[in-house]
Scaffold this motif. Structure first.
Motif, PDB file in Angstrom:
ATOM      1  N   PRO A 177       0.827  -1.219   0.000  1.00 60.43           N
ATOM      2  CA  PRO A 177       0.000   0.000   0.000  1.00 60.43           C
ATOM      3  C   PRO A 177       0.849   1.252   0.000  1.00 60.43           C
ATOM      4  O   PRO A 177       1.908   1.308   0.643  1.00 60.43           O
ATOM      5  N   LEU A 178       0.381   2.261  -0.711  1.00 61.83           N
ATOM      6  CA  LEU A 178       1.104   3.530  -0.757  1.00 61.83           C
ATOM      7  C   LEU A 178       1.019   4.251   0.586  1.00 61.83           C
ATOM      8  O   LEU A 178       1.971   4.889   1.017  1.00 61.83           O
ATOM      9  N   LEU A 179      -0.136   4.143   1.250  1.00 60.03           N
ATOM     10  CA  LEU A 179      -0.349   4.795   2.540  1.00 60.03           C
ATOM     11  C   LEU A 179      -0.523   3.749   3.636  1.00 60.03           C
ATOM     12  O   LEU A 179      -1.309   2.811   3.481  1.00 60.03           O
ATOM     13  N   SER A 180       0.192   3.925   4.717  1.00 67.34           N
ATOM     14  CA  SER A 180       0.010   3.043   5.861  1.00 67.34           C
ATOM     15  C   SER A 180      -1.263   3.443   6.609  1.00 67.34           C
ATOM     16  O   SER A 180      -1.863   4.497   6.334  1.00 67.34           O
ATOM     17  N   ALA A 181      -1.680   2.611   7.553  1.00 62.23           N
ATOM     18  CA  ALA A 181      -2.850   2.944   8.366  1.00 62.23           C
ATOM     19  C   ALA A 181      -2.620   4.256   9.116  1.00 62.23           C
ATOM     20  O   ALA A 181      -3.534   5.079   9.271  1.00 62.23           O
ATOM     21  N   GLU A 182      -1.371   4.465   9.561  1.00 59.58           N
ATOM     22  CA  GLU A 182      -1.038   5.704  10.268  1.00 59.58           C
ATOM     23  C   GLU A 182      -1.130   6.913   9.338  1.00 59.58           C
ATOM     24  O   GLU A 182      -1.611   7.984   9.745  1.00 59.58           O
ATOM     25  N   ASP A 183      -0.678   6.737   8.098  1.00 55.98           N
ATOM     26  CA  ASP A 183      -0.772   7.827   7.120  1.00 55.98           C
ATOM     27  C   ASP A 183      -2.232   8.199   6.874  1.00 55.98           C
ATOM     28  O   ASP A 183      -2.583   9.390   6.799  1.00 55.98           O
ATOM     29  N   GLN A 184      -3.086   7.191   6.745  1.00 62.23           N
ATOM     30  CA  GLN A 184      -4.498   7.455   6.489  1.00 62.23           C
ATOM     31  C   GLN A 184      -5.156   8.149   7.674  1.00 62.23           C
ATOM     32  O   GLN A 184      -5.965   9.061   7.496  1.00 62.23           O
TER      33      GLN A 184
END
Length: 224
Positions: A11-18
Motif C-alpha cells: 500500500p502507498l499509505l500506511s494505516a497511520e498515514d491514512q
C-alpha cells in the motif's frame, strides 16, 4: 502468482498515514459498476483505493486496472487539467477521498510517499509506451499482455484449476488488448485448445500462468 501479488499490493499509505489525513479525507464505499470520476470532469480530489478494484477507461479502451493500495487521479491536482478518463468500480470498493490541497501537502511533508508515488507514475508512463508498441504485436500476444495486466492487478481468485478471473467479458478484453472482439474470440479458442485457459459465463480461468507470461513478454519479430 503469490510473489507477484505481494509485490503489487504494497500500500502507498500506511494505516497511520491514512489516520493522519483525517478529518480532511473521508472514507466512502461504492458498489460494483459505480463511476467515481468522469472524463473531462474538472475536480482536483484524489482517490486512495483501500479495497476492491477499479478500471480507468474511455469508451472502447481500458487504460488500466487498479488494486488496493493505489492512489488514483493524482495528476489533476498536480496539473490542474480535467480528468483524462472515467474511473469505474469493477468490484465493491472502499476508497479514501483526499482533497487536492491536502494531497499536495502530503507530498510536501512526506518524501517517502512522494518517491513511491513518483515511481508508480513512472511505471504508468512505461506502460503507455508499451501500449504504443503493441501495434507491432500479434493479436495473440496483445491479448496475453492484457490478461497478464489483469493477473497483476490481483483481482483473480486461486482455485484448483488455476486463477479464476470473473467479471470480464470478451468486449472488456478487446478494449484492454486494443483488438477486435472477433480477434479475442479466435485467440481464446487457441488458448482453450492448448489448455492454457478455460472459459465460463463472464469469467475465465488461467490454467497455465507460465504460458501466458512467456507469450506476453515475447515480440513478434516478423512484424517489426
Amino acid at each position: 502468482m503469490e510473489d507477484r501479488a505481494q509485490g503489487l499490493w504494497n500500500p502507498l499509505l500506511s494505516a497511520e498515514d491514512q489516520d493522519a489525513l483525517k478529518p480532511e479525507a473521508h472514507a466512502v464505499s461504492y458498489p460494483k459498476g459505480a463511476t467515481l470520476m468522469k472524463i473531462n470532469e474538472h475536480s482536483d480530489y484524489v482517490v486512495y483505493l483501500r479495497s476492491g478494484h477499479v478500471k480507468s477507461c474511455t469508451p472502447g479502451t481500458i487504460f488500466g486496472i487498479h488494486g488496493p493500495g493505489s492512489m488514483i487521479g493524482e495528476l489533476a491536482p498536480l496539473t490542474g487539467e480535467p480528468r483524462a478518463a472515467d474511473l469505474v468500480a469493477l468490484t465493491p470498493i472502499e476508497v479514501l477521498h483526499i482533497p487536492g490541497d491536502v494531497f499536495l501537502k502530503l507530498l510536501e511533508s512526506n518524501p517517502q510517499i512522494h518517491l513511491a508515488l513518483t515511481r508508480r507514475l513512472a511505471k504508468r508512463v512505461r506502460e503507455l509506451g508499451e501500449a504504443q508498441e503493441e501495434s507491432f504485436l500479434t493479436s495473440e500476444r496483445r491479448l496475453a499482455r492484457a490478461i497478464l495486466r489483469i493477473m497483476d492487478s490481483g483481482i483473480g481468485t486461486e482455485s484448483e484449476d488455476g486463477l479464476v478471473i470473473a467479471g470480464f467479458t470478451q468486449s472488456d478484453l478487446a478494449d484492454l488488448a486494443r483488438i477486435s472482439r472477433e480477434s479475442v474470440s479466435a485467440v481464446m479458442q487457441q488458448f482453450k485448445a492448448r489448455k492454457t485457459i478455460s472459459t465460463g459465463r463472464v469469467k475465465f480461468t488461467v490454467r497455465d500462468t507460465t504460458a501466458i507470461e512467456a507469450l506476453a513478454m515475447r515480440r513478434d519479430r516478423s512484424l517489426i
